[in-house]
Each structure stands twice: as structure tokens, then as C-alpha cells.
Design a protein around this motif. Sequence first.
Motif, PDB file in Angstrom:
ATOM      1  N   ILE A 159       0.839  -1.209   0.000  1.00  0.00           N
ATOM      2  CA  ILE A 159       0.000   0.000   0.000  1.00  0.00           C
ATOM      3  C   ILE A 159       0.865   1.246   0.000  1.00  0.00           C
ATOM      4  CG2 ILE A 159      -1.567   1.358   1.461  1.00  0.00           C
ATOM      5  CD1 ILE A 159      -2.871  -1.327   2.280  1.00  0.00           C
ATOM      6  N   VAL A 160       1.860   1.263   0.895  1.00  0.00           N
ATOM      7  CA  VAL A 160       2.755   2.426   1.002  1.00  0.00           C
ATOM      8  C   VAL A 160       3.490   2.653  -0.309  1.00  0.00           C
ATOM      9  CG1 VAL A 160       4.887   3.248   2.097  1.00  0.00           C
ATOM     10  CG2 VAL A 160       3.037   2.336   3.503  1.00  0.00           C
ATOM     11  N   MET A 161       3.955   1.557  -0.925  1.00  0.00           N
ATOM     12  CA  MET A 161       4.714   1.683  -2.169  1.00  0.00           C
ATOM     13  C   MET A 161       3.865   2.299  -3.275  1.00  0.00           C
ATOM     14  SD  MET A 161       7.568   1.565  -3.250  1.00  0.00           S
ATOM     15  CE  MET A 161       8.016   1.054  -1.596  1.00  0.00           C
ATOM     16  N   VAL A 162       2.605   1.883  -3.371  1.00  0.00           N
ATOM     17  CA  VAL A 162       1.746   2.426  -4.427  1.00  0.00           C
ATOM     18  C   VAL A 162       1.482   3.911  -4.186  1.00  0.00           C
ATOM     19  CG1 VAL A 162      -0.529   2.282  -5.514  1.00  0.00           C
ATOM     20  CG2 VAL A 162       0.723   0.199  -4.966  1.00  0.00           C
ATOM     21  N   TYR A 163       1.273   4.307  -2.932  1.00  0.00           N
ATOM     22  CA  TYR A 163       1.109   5.738  -2.643  1.00  0.00           C
ATOM     23  C   TYR A 163       2.336   6.531  -3.113  1.00  0.00           C
ATOM     24  CZ  TYR A 163      -3.183   5.723   0.212  1.00  0.00           C
ATOM     25  OH  TYR A 163      -4.483   5.649   0.643  1.00  0.00           O
ATOM     26  N   LYS A 164       3.526   6.010  -2.826  1.00  0.00           N
ATOM     27  CA  LYS A 164       4.752   6.717  -3.212  1.00  0.00           C
ATOM     28  C   LYS A 164       4.899   6.793  -4.731  1.00  0.00           C
ATOM     29  CE  LYS A 164       8.458   5.936  -0.495  1.00  0.00           C
ATOM     30  NZ  LYS A 164       9.429   5.201   0.355  1.00  0.00           N
ATOM     31  N   ILE A 165       4.516   5.709  -5.417  1.00  0.00           N
ATOM     32  CA  ILE A 165       4.588   5.704  -6.884  1.00  0.00           C
ATOM     33  C   ILE A 165       3.611   6.729  -7.459  1.00  0.00           C
ATOM     34  CG2 ILE A 165       4.080   4.337  -8.953  1.00  0.00           C
ATOM     35  CD1 ILE A 165       5.127   1.871  -7.399  1.00  0.00           C
ATOM     36  N   LEU A 166       2.405   6.768  -6.897  1.00  0.00           N
ATOM     37  CA  LEU A 166       1.388   7.697  -7.406  1.00  0.00           C
ATOM     38  C   LEU A 166       1.815   9.156  -7.226  1.00  0.00           C
ATOM     39  CD1 LEU A 166      -1.933   5.939  -6.305  1.00  0.00           C
ATOM     40  CD2 LEU A 166      -0.846   5.946  -8.548  1.00  0.00           C
ATOM     41  N   GLN A 167       2.578   9.427  -6.163  1.00  0.00           N
ATOM     42  CA  GLN A 167       3.107  10.787  -5.996  1.00  0.00           C
ATOM     43  C   GLN A 167       3.935  11.197  -7.206  1.00  0.00           C
ATOM     44  OE1 GLN A 167       4.273  10.269  -1.429  1.00  0.00           O
ATOM     45  NE2 GLN A 167       4.953  12.205  -2.216  1.00  0.00           N
ATOM     46  N   VAL A 168       4.755  10.268  -7.686  1.00  0.00           N
ATOM     47  CA  VAL A 168       5.632  10.563  -8.830  1.00  0.00           C
ATOM     48  C   VAL A 168       4.823  10.675 -10.112  1.00  0.00           C
ATOM     49  CG1 VAL A 168       7.545   9.713 -10.229  1.00  0.00           C
ATOM     50  CG2 VAL A 168       7.609   9.446  -7.748  1.00  0.00           C
ATOM     51  N   THR A 169       3.922   9.730 -10.348  1.00  0.00           N
ATOM     52  CA  THR A 169       3.183   9.721 -11.619  1.00  0.00           C
ATOM     53  C   THR A 169       2.223  10.915 -11.714  1.00  0.00           C
ATOM     54  OG1 THR A 169       1.551   8.207 -10.677  1.00  0.00           O
ATOM     55  CG2 THR A 169       3.352   7.227 -11.921  1.00  0.00           C
ATOM     56  N   VAL A 170       1.651  11.343 -10.573  1.00  0.00           N
ATOM     57  CA  VAL A 170       0.757  12.507 -10.588  1.00  0.00           C
ATOM     58  C   VAL A 170       1.532  13.773 -10.950  1.00  0.00           C
ATOM     59  CG1 VAL A 170      -0.563  14.053  -9.070  1.00  0.00           C
ATOM     60  CG2 VAL A 170      -1.057  11.620  -9.116  1.00  0.00           C
ATOM     61  N   ARG A 171       2.778  13.855 -10.475  1.00  0.00           N
ATOM     62  CA  ARG A 171       3.608  15.019 -10.831  1.00  0.00           C
ATOM     63  C   ARG A 171       3.815  15.108 -12.333  1.00  0.00           C
ATOM     64  NH1 ARG A 171       6.781  14.172  -5.982  1.00  0.00           N
ATOM     65  NH2 ARG A 171       8.333  12.976  -7.126  1.00  0.00           N
ATOM     66  N   GLU A 172       3.757  13.957 -12.990  1.00  0.00           N
ATOM     67  CA  GLU A 172       3.922  13.922 -14.444  1.00  0.00           C
ATOM     68  C   GLU A 172       2.598  14.143 -15.183  1.00  0.00           C
ATOM     69  OE1 GLU A 172       6.900  13.555 -16.049  1.00  0.00           O
ATOM     70  OE2 GLU A 172       7.780  13.735 -14.046  1.00  0.00           O
ATOM     71  N   GLY A 173       1.551  14.442 -14.415  1.00  0.00           N
ATOM     72  CA  GLY A 173       0.263  14.761 -15.040  1.00  0.00           C
ATOM     73  C   GLY A 173      -0.640  13.562 -15.272  1.00  0.00           C
ATOM     74  N   ARG A 174      -0.266  12.385 -14.728  1.00  0.00           N
ATOM     75  CA  ARG A 174      -1.118  11.205 -14.910  1.00  0.00           C
ATOM     76  C   ARG A 174      -2.348  11.309 -13.998  1.00  0.00           C
ATOM     77  NH1 ARG A 174       3.389  10.584 -17.420  1.00  0.00           N
ATOM     78  NH2 ARG A 174       4.099   8.542 -18.139  1.00  0.00           N
ATOM     79  N   GLN A 175      -3.479  10.802 -14.470  1.00  0.00           N
ATOM     80  CA  GLN A 175      -4.707  10.789 -13.677  1.00  0.00           C
ATOM     81  C   GLN A 175      -4.838   9.437 -12.979  1.00  0.00           C
ATOM     82  OE1 GLN A 175      -6.721  13.485 -13.265  1.00  0.00           O
ATOM     83  NE2 GLN A 175      -5.185  14.564 -14.477  1.00  0.00           N
ATOM     84  N   CYS A 176      -5.087   9.460 -11.666  1.00  0.00           N
ATOM     85  CA  CYS A 176      -5.149   8.184 -10.949  1.00  0.00           C
ATOM     86  C   CYS A 176      -6.172   8.209  -9.816  1.00  0.00           C
ATOM     87  CB  CYS A 176      -3.765   7.850 -10.393  1.00  0.00           C
ATOM     88  SG  CYS A 176      -3.156   9.135  -9.280  1.00  0.00           S
ATOM     89  N   GLN A 177      -7.144   9.122  -9.873  1.00  0.00           N
ATOM     90  CA  GLN A 177      -8.064   9.271  -8.749  1.00  0.00           C
ATOM     91  C   GLN A 177      -8.891   8.020  -8.504  1.00  0.00           C
ATOM     92  OE1 GLN A 177      -7.974  11.978  -6.597  1.00  0.00           O
ATOM     93  NE2 GLN A 177      -9.161  10.512  -5.407  1.00  0.00           N
ATOM     94  N   SER A 178      -9.231   7.300  -9.586  1.00  0.00           N
ATOM     95  CA  SER A 178     -10.026   6.080  -9.419  1.00  0.00           C
ATOM     96  C   SER A 178      -9.273   5.059  -8.567  1.00  0.00           C
ATOM     97  CB  SER A 178     -10.352   5.491 -10.792  1.00  0.00           C
ATOM     98  OG  SER A 178     -10.997   4.257 -10.656  1.00  0.00           O
ATOM     99  N   LEU A 179      -7.982   4.845  -8.899  1.00  0.00           N
ATOM    100  CA  LEU A 179      -7.164   3.929  -8.103  1.00  0.00           C
ATOM    101  C   LEU A 179      -7.006   4.468  -6.677  1.00  0.00           C
ATOM    102  CD1 LEU A 179      -5.270   1.554  -7.613  1.00  0.00           C
ATOM    103  CD2 LEU A 179      -3.442   2.854  -8.738  1.00  0.00           C
ATOM    104  N   LEU A 180      -6.811   5.775  -6.542  1.00  0.00           N
ATOM    105  CA  LEU A 180      -6.636   6.373  -5.215  1.00  0.00           C
ATOM    106  C   LEU A 180      -7.866   6.154  -4.340  1.00  0.00           C
ATOM    107  CD1 LEU A 180      -4.746   9.747  -5.756  1.00  0.00           C
ATOM    108  CD2 LEU A 180      -4.199   8.009  -4.058  1.00  0.00           C
ATOM    109  N   ASN A 181      -9.047   6.286  -4.916  1.00  0.00           N
ATOM    110  CA  ASN A 181     -10.268   6.079  -4.133  1.00  0.00           C
ATOM    111  C   ASN A 181     -10.312   4.664  -3.564  1.00  0.00           C
ATOM    112  OD1 ASN A 181     -11.112   8.684  -4.682  1.00  0.00           O
ATOM    113  ND2 ASN A 181     -12.426   8.091  -6.391  1.00  0.00           N
ATOM    114  N   ARG A 182      -9.952   3.665  -4.406  1.00  0.00           N
ATOM    115  CA  ARG A 182      -9.916   2.275  -3.935  1.00  0.00           C
ATOM    116  C   ARG A 182      -8.828   2.090  -2.884  1.00  0.00           C
ATOM    117  NH1 ARG A 182      -8.509  -0.817  -8.933  1.00  0.00           N
ATOM    118  NH2 ARG A 182      -8.648  -2.669  -7.608  1.00  0.00           N
ATOM    119  N   LEU A 183      -7.664   2.708  -3.145  1.00  0.00           N
ATOM    120  CA  LEU A 183      -6.522   2.582  -2.230  1.00  0.00           C
ATOM    121  C   LEU A 183      -6.846   3.216  -0.872  1.00  0.00           C
ATOM    122  CD1 LEU A 183      -3.593   1.586  -2.095  1.00  0.00           C
ATOM    123  CD2 LEU A 183      -2.862   3.815  -2.937  1.00  0.00           C
TER     124      LEU A 183
END
Length: 556
Positions: A159-183
Motif C-alpha cells: 500500500i505504502v509503495m503504491v502511494y509513493k509511486i502515485l506521488q511521482v506519476t501525478v507530478r507527471e500529469g497522470r490521472q489516478c483518482q479512481s485507483l486512489l479512491n480504492r486505495l
Amino acid sequence: MDEQLFFKKLNNLCTSKEIFYFLSSLEVMSDTMASGALQRISEVEVDDNGLKNPGLLEDEVFRALCFQFEFESSKLSNTGLLNALQALIKLRIDPQSTLMASLLSESEERLGKGQLTAENLCVLAESLLELEAPSCATLEQIVNHMQEEDIERWSPREIVMVYKILQVTVREGRQCQSLLNRLNSVTLRTVSQLSPNFASVILNSLVVLRQTRAVPLVTALCKHSVKHVPYFTDHELVNVLEAFQYFGQKVQIFTEALERHVPKSILTMHAQTVSKVMQYCCKKMILSKPIFDAVAEGFISNADRLTTDQIAAYIIPFGTLNYVPPSASSLFRKLETVLHTRLRHFQPHTLLNLLHSCVLIQRYPINFLPKIFSPYFLQKLQAQPPGLNRAVMSQLTQLFLTVSLECPFYEGPKLLSKYQVKAFPTLHSSPDVHLFKRVKTGLLYLLKKRIYFASEVSTPYFYVVDIEIKLDEEGFVLPMTQLEEVHRRIALCVDGQNRFCAHSHNLLGEEAIKQRHLQLLGYEVVQIPFFEIENLHNTREVADYLHKKIFPCTYG
């Protein structure tokens, strides 16, 4: 050598020299043992400042290990490959080197073929996140593979690893709110299992990812953080405090945990952590005497090692929250010494904020005011954001008014009128609407006519009086329109909760200085605090209370 025995011996070695001597005594070892040796080297030779001994990279045993990993990467086990990659990144090996390129390429190839376990994926993600510019495509691939397993079954580490990865990918403009809601939903159910480090990392991720709607998760994490306060590292505690501020959390038991922890740890805590604790208290209006007293003692001991921003962060809350600690004489003597030696190092706005906070609690920076009021310094204030806006000019005006009223012996430069405001902005001083209405209704009942008092009266001295009453020489109330034969002026300060520290009857600094100045300007100040009014049941009781407060000589 048996692997279990190898790792037992390896973990007892504390320098790279000992590790190299141990390794050179072995004829054969598995890739898991070799990567474990690299990891142990990174543990003993890398600290917060980087590699302690860069010369170890030239050691022949180290180079032999690297040679094997570089040219036989395809033959390595997943554990050996990924642990070696992680260790070499920690040892600051150039990511562009052929060794690192070989290991990264092999890792990405196995990732693409789906050959990595969940544990392998975590290690690879941790390694990539340590790189300055990790590949977002590879990180997204890791997340996609992790999602092949039911997200409900992820471990806290995953769980922690995915949060950290999403921090990086969001900075690049990727959309991930759907995954974040589940997470966020899954994480809420695992909060009680989170270590201090994991709780801190997730809170930091929620701030970076702006998860303001994840209120249940944020609340649960903040409450869970309470028991970890003594065990957080400085960096982890800073993350937690920033999350509390960002999400507007104010948990009393968290403050109590800080009150137990900070006084015991003040001399070993990093100055930036102490600064963040004080900023948290200041922003939340929390006057914690145990914390403030400990920080005052810490400042006296460590002030010479603090940056100018840290000095300001330590001191400004004392003025903002209107608190003079028991060690005040030593504290402000030390501050004056530091200012004398380092005055020119302060940014203009930082210096102004610092000196203004001192006068709120009647500590007068007389020796430094000539600099503050000088045209050169005012130009520097103007040149740096936020410039000479209304709030900054109000601070300058209040400094000038303070020396005029409280330091008549000051003979230095004055503040030019063009830098003075006509009225102070009302950040916390706007009256509580409900309380204000009750007081005015009670006054009308007492004085019978509305002409006998005025509300929100501007004075020639920059302050706005909540309610003003005029009296003649014999103590009779005069109509507010009457300008002659005014013998006394009464200023009623209708102090709602917003003018006090949180859960306290301690006035904030800006209200305390206002009431002090009104008295010096000739007003009779009568304080009407919320906690004296809130238990009165009707207008008659309020009027009776006001009679006793304003006209005690005629009461009864």
C-alpha cells in the motif's frame, strides 16, 4: 558457507573494511549472499549526508562483486538482482554506468515478462524511487502488475509503495483518482497495522496528492499517529505535522502526546522539527506551556546553530499566542545577542515578523528599530514578496505606535506617514457576531437608548473600538454625537473565542497589545470575554452583568 550462518556473521560487522575481509575469506557465495553483502555495506557506509567513505568503491573486493553483477545479471535470482540494485543505488553508483544500466535493464525485462513477485515489485519500486528521474512508465507498469493481485489483499508495505509511486506519476500529469479512491478505502481498514514510518509516508502522500476528500482516512491516520509520537523520526514527525496543518486536523490527544514528547527530546530533536512543532501550535492557536517552555530552553542552548528562519519559527509563536515563558529574561537576552551578530543575514520580512512578535509581549527591540524604519530597509521590504502590502504596513505602524506609547525614551528615526495605515486589519479581531449582538442588546436594555453607545468606532490611533461609551465629569453617559465636555471614554472589548488561544482564556498577542495601547491612549478598557457571557440566560442578566462591569460604582 550456509546462508543462515553467513547472514548472522555479516550482520555483526560494522565497517566496510570488516565486511571486505570477511568476504575475501570465502571461496564461493550465492548471488543472494553477495547482494546481502552489498546491502550491509550500504547500511554501514551511508548516512543522511551520503557516502561516508567514497574510497570503498575502489576496493578490489567491492569491484569484484560489481563485476559479477554487471556481466551475469541474466543468471541472477530475482532477490539477488533486486537487492543488489537497491544497495548500489543507496551507495550512489552512477545510474548511467554500465553496471547500473545492466541491472536496470534486466529488472525491467523481468517486470515486462511478469516474473516478479509482490515482494520483488516492492523492492524494485523502492529502488526506482531513489533515482532522481525514475521512469514513470516502469512505475506504472509495477502498479499494473500489483493490481493483478486483489487490492484488498495488499500488505501495508505494498500500500505504502503504491502511494509513493502515485506521488511521482501525478507530478507527471497522470490521472489516478479512481485507483486512489480504492486505495484510500483499503488503507482505512489497515490503519491500525501501520508502523510509524508507514503512517507518516501515507499522510505525506495524501498531502502531495491533495486527497482532501479522504476525510475518514485522514482522521483515522491522525488519531493512529498519537501513539507513535515518541517513535517517529524527525522527518516522519515533520510529515505528520504538515498533514495535520494541511487537512485542518486538531486532535487534543495528539497535542498532549507532543507535550509529553517534546520537553524530553528538545535537546536531541532536529531544529527543523522543533520549528515545525511551533508552526503547528501557532497556526492552530495552541498555547502549550510545556512545549513553549521547553522550546525556550532549547533556544537558549542552541540559538547559535539555528538558521535565521528557524530562529523566527522558534520565537514568533510566543508573541502570536501572547505567552512569556519563565526563562523569558534569558530567552530574549540570547535573542538580542544573536540579532546583534547576525542581523544582516535575516530576510527583511522575516526580521520584521520577528521584531513585531516581540513587541506583542512587551519585549522592545529598541536597538534594531533604526534599521527597520530606515528608507533602505523599507525599500528592501518593498522589493521582496509580499512587498509593502496592508499586513506589512500594519506591522510597521504597530511597531512605531509601540515605541511612541511604550518607549518614550526612543529617539531614533520615525516611520514616515506614507508607510502608516489608517486602521489595522482585523485578522482575528473581528467581533464574534452572536456575542456582539447579545452585548449590544444588553447595553440597549441598560442605557435605554441607542444614542448612548457606538459600535466599531474608528480612532485616530489605527485601532477600531468594539463599543465606545462617553461619560461627563460626574459620570453620566453622554450621547455619542456630543463632542464637548467628554471627561472619560470607555472602550468595551467584546472578546469572542477567536481572540483567545484554543481552549484557553489567554488573549492572543494582537488583542492584548490593542487593549494595552487603548489604555495608554486614555481609554478605560473593559473586557467582555465570551466565557463570562455564554452562561447568561436572557437580556436582563446580560444587562445586569454589563452594569456591574462598566459601572461598578453605581451597581446595586
